[in-house]
Design a protein around this motif. Sequence first.
Motif, short mmCIF file in Angstrom:
data_model
loop_
_atom_site.label_atom_id
_atom_site.label_comp_id
_atom_site.label_asym_id
_atom_site.label_seq_id
_atom_site.Cartn_x
_atom_site.Cartn_y
_atom_site.Cartn_z
N LYS A 1 0.82 -1.20 0.00
CA LYS A 1 0.00 0.00 0.00
C LYS A 1 0.86 1.25 0.00
N LYS B 1 -4.09 7.19 -0.23
CA LYS B 1 -4.07 6.29 0.93
C LYS B 1 -5.47 5.86 1.35
N ASP B 2 -6.46 6.73 1.08
CA ASP B 2 -7.83 6.42 1.52
C ASP B 2 -8.54 5.44 0.60
N GLY B 3 -7.83 4.91 -0.43
CA GLY B 3 -8.42 3.91 -1.31
C GLY B 3 -9.12 4.47 -2.53
N THR B 4 -8.96 5.76 -2.80
CA THR B 4 -9.52 6.35 -4.01
C THR B 4 -8.41 6.51 -5.05
N TYR B 5 -8.81 6.60 -6.32
CA TYR B 5 -7.84 6.81 -7.38
C TYR B 5 -8.37 7.83 -8.38
N LYS C 1 -2.93 -9.98 -2.68
CA LYS C 1 -2.50 -8.64 -3.09
C LYS C 1 -1.68 -8.66 -4.38
N ILE D 1 -12.61 3.77 -6.76
CA ILE D 1 -12.05 3.08 -5.59
C ILE D 1 -11.04 2.03 -6.06
N TRP D 2 -9.88 1.97 -5.40
CA TRP D 2 -8.91 0.93 -5.71
C TRP D 2 -8.70 0.05 -4.49
N GLU D 3 -8.37 -1.19 -4.73
CA GLU D 3 -7.98 -2.10 -3.65
C GLU D 3 -7.22 -3.28 -4.23
N PHE E 1 -2.98 7.17 -6.88
CA PHE E 1 -3.60 6.27 -5.90
C PHE E 1 -3.44 6.88 -4.51
N THR F 1 0.86 3.95 -3.20
CA THR F 1 0.28 5.26 -2.91
C THR F 1 1.14 6.37 -3.52
#
Length: 199
Positions: A33, A83-87, A127, A115-117, A81, A37
């Motif tokens: 992560k 840190k909060d999971g948005t892109y 992952k 949203i990315w993950e 990307f 990021t």
Amino acid sequence: MTNRLLTYALILGPVISCQKGPDDPMFSLSTRKARITGEWKVESFSSNINGFTEDYNGESITYSEGDTLSYTRSLEWSFDFAKDGTYHILRTEEFEDDLTINQLRFTLEESEKGIWEFSGGNDSPSKSKLLLLVEEIKSMRSDRGSNVYVISYDNPRRASVFDIVGLSNEELKISFDETQAYPGGSANTSENYTMKKFQ
């Protein structure tokens, strides 16, 4: 000495990240992560959709189909990307004058947010894949800096899963390959990205 090494192992164990993709570093002190990021510049890109190809070299993109069609345009392309999971993906493409179709030069800016993950598991390492869930697509056309046309789509219900070929602190490689069957045939789509992180 042995006790000191054991102490280091206990401290570093939770933060050492091992190889997931074929081009990943063998070991990294940064989590996946933390590595992904940030803002990335697309350095190269290639795609093939049933013989229609796109090739990008970091400055311009060439569209081709067999020997009958080929044209090149200037393009700037980046992924961000958070840190909060948005892109956020941003493409800015320059279209030149084309008198054959009565088209004057214009700039097309395309924005994609979502949203990315990480994903994976079962037959692939945890992952080892990147899921992008699209929430908003916006397209803005500017004619010689004057007329501006904006088209926006919210919740387009589209998602893509990429294989993470390599992820380091400086470089990201992802790929996508999919074959869709339909009555009477099939369509194959493949994409390959190489990105460098903005410093």
